[in-house]
Design a protein around this motif. Structure first.
Motif, PDB file in Angstrom:
ATOM      1  N   TRP A   1       0.863  -1.177   0.000  1.00  0.00           N
ATOM      2  CA  TRP A   1       0.000   0.000   0.000  1.00  0.00           C
ATOM      3  C   TRP A   1       0.900   1.226   0.000  1.00  0.00           C
ATOM      4  CZ3 TRP A   1      -5.174  -1.113  -0.238  1.00  0.00           C
ATOM      5  CH2 TRP A   1      -5.541  -2.426   0.108  1.00  0.00           C
ATOM      6  N   TYR A   2       0.764   2.065  -1.017  1.00  0.00           N
ATOM      7  CA  TYR A   2       1.677   3.192  -1.188  1.00  0.00           C
ATOM      8  C   TYR A   2       0.895   4.485  -1.401  1.00  0.00           C
ATOM      9  CZ  TYR A   2       4.772  -0.749  -2.127  1.00  0.00           C
ATOM     10  OH  TYR A   2       5.459  -1.931  -2.042  1.00  0.00           O
ATOM     11  N   GLU A   3       1.519   5.568  -0.959  1.00  0.00           N
ATOM     12  CA  GLU A   3       0.949   6.895  -1.175  1.00  0.00           C
ATOM     13  C   GLU A   3       1.656   7.558  -2.356  1.00  0.00           C
ATOM     14  OE1 GLU A   3       1.277   8.966   2.509  1.00  0.00           O
ATOM     15  OE2 GLU A   3      -0.190   7.676   3.529  1.00  0.00           O
ATOM     16  N   PRO A   4       1.042   8.571  -2.952  1.00  0.00           N
ATOM     17  CA  PRO A   4       1.687   9.239  -4.088  1.00  0.00           C
ATOM     18  C   PRO A   4       3.097   9.724  -3.780  1.00  0.00           C
ATOM     19  CG  PRO A   4      -0.604   9.915  -3.951  1.00  0.00           C
ATOM     20  CD  PRO A   4      -0.329   9.081  -2.735  1.00  0.00           C
ATOM     21  N   GLU A   5       3.353  10.140  -2.540  1.00  0.00           N
ATOM     22  CA  GLU A   5       4.687  10.617  -2.169  1.00  0.00           C
ATOM     23  C   GLU A   5       5.733   9.524  -2.332  1.00  0.00           C
ATOM     24  OE1 GLU A   5       7.686  13.171  -1.043  1.00  0.00           O
ATOM     25  OE2 GLU A   5       5.623  13.550  -1.717  1.00  0.00           O
TER      26      GLU A   5
ATOM     27  N   ARG B   1       6.858   1.161 -19.904  1.00  0.00           N
ATOM     28  CA  ARG B   1       7.112   2.542 -20.320  1.00  0.00           C
ATOM     29  C   ARG B   1       7.703   3.329 -19.152  1.00  0.00           C
ATOM     30  NH1 ARG B   1       3.003   7.015 -23.107  1.00  0.00           N
ATOM     31  NH2 ARG B   1       4.661   8.512 -23.606  1.00  0.00           N
ATOM     32  N   PRO B   2       8.949   3.788 -19.272  1.00  0.00           N
ATOM     33  CA  PRO B   2       9.555   4.558 -18.190  1.00  0.00           C
ATOM     34  C   PRO B   2       8.854   5.894 -17.990  1.00  0.00           C
ATOM     35  CG  PRO B   2      10.952   4.576 -20.138  1.00  0.00           C
ATOM     36  CD  PRO B   2       9.856   3.599 -20.409  1.00  0.00           C
ATOM     37  N   VAL B   3       8.905   6.391 -16.770  1.00  0.00           N
ATOM     38  CA  VAL B   3       8.311   7.682 -16.417  1.00  0.00           C
ATOM     39  C   VAL B   3       9.442   8.650 -16.087  1.00  0.00           C
ATOM     40  CG1 VAL B   3       6.876   8.902 -14.734  1.00  0.00           C
ATOM     41  CG2 VAL B   3       6.174   6.643 -15.579  1.00  0.00           C
ATOM     42  N   GLU B   4       9.383   9.851 -16.662  1.00  0.00           N
ATOM     43  CA  GLU B   4      10.434  10.841 -16.413  1.00  0.00           C
ATOM     44  C   GLU B   4      10.033  11.900 -15.393  1.00  0.00           C
ATOM     45  OE1 GLU B   4      11.400  12.684 -20.085  1.00  0.00           O
ATOM     46  OE2 GLU B   4       9.408  13.591 -20.390  1.00  0.00           O
ATOM     47  N   ARG B   5       8.716  12.088 -15.175  1.00  0.00           N
ATOM     48  CA  ARG B   5       8.262  13.054 -14.180  1.00  0.00           C
ATOM     49  C   ARG B   5       6.999  12.556 -13.506  1.00  0.00           C
ATOM     50  NH1 ARG B   5       8.856  16.594 -18.283  1.00  0.00           N
ATOM     51  NH2 ARG B   5       6.622  17.054 -18.331  1.00  0.00           N
ATOM     52  N   VAL B   6       6.951  12.739 -12.181  1.00  0.00           N
ATOM     53  CA  VAL B   6       5.758  12.430 -11.401  1.00  0.00           C
ATOM     54  C   VAL B   6       5.349  13.701 -10.682  1.00  0.00           C
ATOM     55  CG1 VAL B   6       4.728  11.001  -9.601  1.00  0.00           C
ATOM     56  CG2 VAL B   6       6.530  10.054 -11.063  1.00  0.00           C
ATOM     57  N   ASP B   7       4.202  14.240 -11.028  1.00  0.00           N
ATOM     58  CA  ASP B   7       3.726  15.496 -10.461  1.00  0.00           C
ATOM     59  C   ASP B   7       4.792  16.586 -10.538  1.00  0.00           C
ATOM     60  OD1 ASP B   7       1.259  14.355  -9.851  1.00  0.00           O
ATOM     61  OD2 ASP B   7       1.901  13.720  -7.862  1.00  0.00           O
ATOM     62  N   GLY B   8       5.498  16.625 -11.652  1.00  0.00           N
ATOM     63  CA  GLY B   8       6.497  17.649 -11.896  1.00  0.00           C
ATOM     64  C   GLY B   8       7.881  17.335 -11.387  1.00  0.00           C
ATOM     65  N   LEU B   9       8.031  16.265 -10.606  1.00  0.00           N
ATOM     66  CA  LEU B   9       9.335  15.887 -10.058  1.00  0.00           C
ATOM     67  C   LEU B   9      10.001  14.876 -10.980  1.00  0.00           C
ATOM     68  CD1 LEU B   9       8.361  15.515  -6.281  1.00  0.00           C
ATOM     69  CD2 LEU B   9       9.400  17.485  -7.424  1.00  0.00           C
ATOM     70  N   GLU B  10      11.264  15.097 -11.298  1.00  0.00           N
ATOM     71  CA  GLU B  10      11.966  14.253 -12.251  1.00  0.00           C
ATOM     72  C   GLU B  10      12.483  12.966 -11.623  1.00  0.00           C
ATOM     73  OE1 GLU B  10      15.012  16.370 -14.306  1.00  0.00           O
ATOM     74  OE2 GLU B  10      13.622  17.809 -15.227  1.00  0.00           O
TER      75      GLU B  10
END
Length: 297
Positions: A240-244, A262-271
Motif C-alpha cells: 500500500w503506497y501513497e503518491p509521495e 514505459r519509463p516515467v520521467e516526471r511524477v507530479d512535476g518531479l523528475e
C-alpha cells in the motif's frame, strides 16, 4: 484520400463470426454493451502472428465473464481462431488486438436475461515489431500526474473485471495537464494504478507495485514483470503506497499490453531517471521473453 482513411477503409473486422468491412461492422443500438456497458473485453498484442501470454488473457476474460454472469458459450479455441483469422485477413503479424464480448441484444431492462446471444467483435491495427529487434510504440518516457478522480472500489465494481465501462479512466484522463497518464488513488488515498496501466517504482528496497488486495486490475504485463523480477533476484514488494512514495522513487515505470514497460520521467512535476537501470533490465528481459515465445518458436 489520406493514408489513414485508406487504411481504415480497407480494414476488416470480425463481427459475430464473420469478417466484414467497416461499413458492415455494425452493432445494434439495443445491444447491452452499448446501452449499459454490459460486456467484457481484452486488449491483446500479436508478435509475429502469435498472441503474447494468450492463456493469461483468456483466463482473465473468463474471470470477467464469470463476474458479469455472461455465459457466452464460446471456447477459447474458437475465440483464438477468430483472432487468427482477423490478423490474416488484415495481413498483420505485429498488431494491437481488441476482443469484445457483450451480452447482446435483450429487452430494454437493466436486469439481464439468463439466455445470452453474445455480440463478439474483434478488431486489429498494426503495431511495431516487439522483442529484441523491436521499437517502443510510445514516443519517449511518460509523465505521471496524481488526479482527484478515485478508483472505483472493488466492493462496488470488481477491480479484476475488465468491462466496457471505462468512465472512471476517462474522467481520470480528462484531468491531465501536460501529462501522459493519471496516477489514480483509491478512496483511502493509496495509489491504485494508472487510467490504463499498472504502476511500478524502484527505490533502495527494490521494486514496488500496489497490491492486488486493493482496487487494482491484475494486468497481464504486470504479472510478467513480477515473474521476471523474481527470476533476476530483484526484491519485489506488493503493498500500500501513497503518491509521495512514487514521487520520491529513483525510477518509475508503467505497464500495459500495448506499452509493455514505459519509463516515467516526471511524477507530479518531479523528475526521475527514465529509464533507470532496473527499468532497463526488466525491459530487456521482457523483450527476450517476447522473442522466445513469439518469434524464435
Amino acid at each position: 484520400m489520406s493514408d489513414t482513411n485508406e487504411a481504415a477503409r480497407e480494414r476488416l473486422y470480425h463481427v459475430n463470426g464473420s469478417l466484414v468491412t467497416p461499413d458492415e461492422a455494425t452493432v445494434s443500438v439495443d445491444d447491452r454493451g452499448f446501452r449499459y456497458g454490459d460486456g467484457a473485453f481484452e486488449t491483446l498484442r500479436a508478435y509475429g502472428g502469435t498472441i503474447f501470454e494468450a492463456e493469461a488473457h483468456f483466463d482473465r476474460l473468463e474471470r470477467t465473464c464469470s463476474t458479469l454472469g455472461l455465459d457466452h458459450g464460446l471456447t477459447r479455441e474458437d475465440l483464438s481462431s477468430r483472432i487468427t483469422e482477423t490478423l490474416a485477413a488484415n495481413d498483420l503479424e505485429d498488431a494491437y488486438v481488441r476482443l469484445s464480448i457483450t451480452r447482446g441484444v435483450q429487452p430494454g431492462k437493466l436486469t439481464p436475461q439468463p439466455t445470452v446471444e453474445p455480440t463478439v467483435v474483434i478488431w486489429v491495427k498494426p503495431l511495431a515489431r516487439g522483442g529484441l529487434e523491436g521499437t517502443p510504440v510510445w514516443e519517449g518516457p511518460a509523465t505521471l500526474q496524481t488526479v482527484k478522480t478515485r478508483r472505483i472500489p472493488d466492493a462496488a465494481l470488481p477491480a479484476g473485471a475488465k468491462t466496457h465501462n471505462y468512465l472512471n479512466g476517462i474522467l481520470a484522463r480528462k484531468e491531465l495537464h501536460d501529462a501522459d497518464e493519471a496516477l489514480v488513488r483509491d478512496l483511502d488515498g493509496y495509489v491504485a494504478e494508472g487510467a490504463t496501466s499498472n504502476v511500478f517504482f524502484v527505490d533502495d528496497a527494490g521494486l514496488h507495485t500496489p497490491t492486488l488486495e486493493g482496487s487494482v486490475l491484475p494486468g497481464i504485463t504486470r504479472e510478467a514483470v513480477l515473474e521476471l523480477a523474481g527470476e533476476a533476484s530483484i526484491p519485489v514488494h506488493e503493498g500500500w503506497y501513497e503518491p509521495e512514495d512514487v514521487r520520491k522513487a529513483d525510477e518509475v515505470f508503467l505497464t500495459n499490453t500495448t506499452w509493455e514497460l514505459r519509463p516515467v520521467e516526471r511524477v507530479d512535476g518531479l523528475e526521475c531517471e527514465a529509464p533507470g537501470p532496473v527499468t532497463a533490465l526488466l525491459s530487456r528481459l521482457f523483450a527476450e521473453r517476447v522473442e522466445r515465445q513469439c518469434y524464435r518458436e
